[in-house]
Design a protein around this motif. Sequence first.
Motif, short mmCIF file in Angstrom:
data_model
loop_
_atom_site.label_atom_id
_atom_site.label_comp_id
_atom_site.label_asym_id
_atom_site.label_seq_id
_atom_site.Cartn_x
_atom_site.Cartn_y
_atom_site.Cartn_z
N ALA A 1 79.20 100.00 -42.83
CA ALA A 1 80.06 101.11 -43.26
C ALA A 1 80.72 100.79 -44.59
O ALA A 1 80.84 101.66 -45.46
N PHE A 2 81.14 99.54 -44.75
CA PHE A 2 81.75 99.12 -46.02
C PHE A 2 80.76 99.26 -47.18
O PHE A 2 81.08 99.79 -48.24
N ILE A 3 79.53 98.78 -46.99
CA ILE A 3 78.51 98.88 -48.03
C ILE A 3 78.25 100.34 -48.38
O ILE A 3 78.10 100.71 -49.55
N GLY A 4 78.19 101.20 -47.35
CA GLY A 4 77.97 102.62 -47.59
C GLY A 4 79.11 103.26 -48.37
O GLY A 4 78.88 104.07 -49.29
N LEU A 5 80.35 102.90 -48.04
CA LEU A 5 81.50 103.44 -48.76
C LEU A 5 81.48 103.00 -50.22
O LEU A 5 81.76 103.79 -51.13
N ARG B 1 89.11 100.06 -40.09
CA ARG B 1 89.85 100.96 -39.21
C ARG B 1 88.92 101.93 -38.48
O ARG B 1 89.12 102.25 -37.31
N ASN B 2 87.89 102.42 -39.17
CA ASN B 2 86.96 103.36 -38.54
C ASN B 2 86.15 102.69 -37.43
O ASN B 2 85.63 103.36 -36.54
N ALA B 3 86.02 101.38 -37.50
CA ALA B 3 85.34 100.66 -36.41
C ALA B 3 86.21 100.61 -35.16
O ALA B 3 85.71 100.37 -34.07
N GLU B 4 87.54 100.82 -35.32
CA GLU B 4 88.45 100.79 -34.18
C GLU B 4 88.67 102.17 -33.57
O GLU B 4 89.32 102.29 -32.53
N ARG B 5 88.15 103.22 -34.21
CA ARG B 5 88.38 104.58 -33.72
C ARG B 5 87.63 104.81 -32.40
O ARG B 5 86.64 104.14 -32.10
N THR B 6 88.11 105.79 -31.66
CA THR B 6 87.48 106.12 -30.38
C THR B 6 86.88 107.52 -30.38
O THR B 6 86.33 107.94 -29.36
N ASP B 7 86.99 108.24 -31.50
CA ASP B 7 86.44 109.59 -31.54
C ASP B 7 85.02 109.56 -32.10
O ASP B 7 84.42 108.49 -32.26
N ARG B 8 84.50 110.72 -32.44
CA ARG B 8 83.11 110.79 -32.91
C ARG B 8 82.91 110.21 -34.29
O ARG B 8 81.77 110.05 -34.73
N PHE B 9 84.00 109.90 -35.01
CA PHE B 9 83.89 109.33 -36.34
C PHE B 9 83.86 107.80 -36.33
O PHE B 9 83.85 107.17 -37.38
N ARG B 10 83.87 107.22 -35.14
CA ARG B 10 83.84 105.76 -35.04
C ARG B 10 82.53 105.21 -35.59
O ARG B 10 81.46 105.76 -35.37
N VAL B 11 82.62 104.09 -36.33
CA VAL B 11 81.42 103.41 -36.84
C VAL B 11 81.16 102.17 -36.00
O VAL B 11 82.09 101.52 -35.54
N ARG B 12 79.89 101.89 -35.79
CA ARG B 12 79.54 100.76 -34.92
C ARG B 12 79.46 99.45 -35.70
O ARG B 12 79.69 98.38 -35.15
N ASN B 13 79.09 99.53 -36.98
CA ASN B 13 78.95 98.33 -37.79
C ASN B 13 79.85 98.45 -39.01
O ASN B 13 79.55 99.19 -39.95
N ALA B 14 80.97 97.72 -39.00
CA ALA B 14 81.94 97.84 -40.09
C ALA B 14 81.37 97.34 -41.41
O ALA B 14 81.69 97.88 -42.47
N ALA B 15 80.54 96.29 -41.36
CA ALA B 15 79.97 95.75 -42.60
C ALA B 15 79.07 96.78 -43.28
O ALA B 15 79.14 96.99 -44.50
#
Length: 365
Positions: free
Chosen positions: A334-338, A318-332
């Motif tokens: 971001a998942f590993i980081g979470l 979902r954060n990969a779909e955001r349009t604000d400053r919290f958007r992530v560019r690489n969902a994979a």
Amino acid sequence: MSTTLTHCGLPEGMSPFELLDVLQKLRNRLGLRDEDLGYLRCAFRLVRSEDFLPDRICGFWEKVSGLSDRLGFNVRRIARIETRLEACGLIRRTGAANGKRFGRRAGDGRILLVGGINLAPLIERAGEFLAWQRSVAIGAERLKDDRRRANDLIRQIRNLDAPEALAAAREAFPRLRPSEVRDGERLAAIIDVLETIVTEFSTNSGRTIQTAPSDSSVRPNTNPQKKIETCKRHDDAAPEPQRIGIGQVLALAGEELREAIELYAEADGCLHSPSWRCIGLGARERAMMLGVSGSDWDAARDRLGEMRTSLCLLLADRNAERTDRFRVRNAARAFIGLVRQETRGKAVSGILTAELIRACARRQA
């Protein structure tokens, strides 16, 4: 004799060569050989991509001798392959009585008639084959989970230090190797037996339980540092993870993740009320689409469990779909980081899940 046998087209989103990949995975179920698949690959090169559009004719009229030269097979072998594919309901031979093959295309490239090999039967069954492949994938995931569960039960039985328990397990399952079991029903029966053994010998093992020490034997704690730490308010403690229900998961999930969950739920017969198992399988499929490796997913699930791992994937997606400053560019990534932060006990999924819930509430308002 020739015929103009049209077809309804491939399922939405499927390309012709993806259909070949599905056939490759279902080769044992369909009884196909390597030479049959090689013939079909050659056939797909002889037709055009627009021939797979709905209400078109998809076929070719290459002579048997020409197919023999292309594949390196003799003419009799080509005939046997075509007979076998026709018996499997994958092609239809529409040539003349004398075996002559012919065809004609219109000026726009559309096939008007074909006297040779028609691929309409294969295209018409593409949806059926796709459903078969998905059911096979779901069965493989279930078998993998059941093997993991059986291994865990065997480990528990060994840790009981009870020879009778291990003997009972070996009587039901002599080799104690779940990886060798390929029948899901047999493995489920083995798991039931192992669970019974663990329950019975855990309660009857005679192990003592450590009780609290007597008040008279406990020395008073006069360590000032300890007293300060005990009385300190825990205002800075990490927040408790946010509880989230299955309905909220489906509401927060992105479109592609929701479709993957619904696919597994439909196969499991619980489309309107998917289980966490279906959510986990759908999340894993979406993770593979985003570029997460199978080993990374399995490692995360072993550390965090099915639910928390699925939530981490949902949040990254979902954060990969955001349009604000919290958007992530690489969902994979971001998942590993979470997963890494969640493993360290930072309760990241609880914080971000609450944030997403609030965001959805604002959007609906």
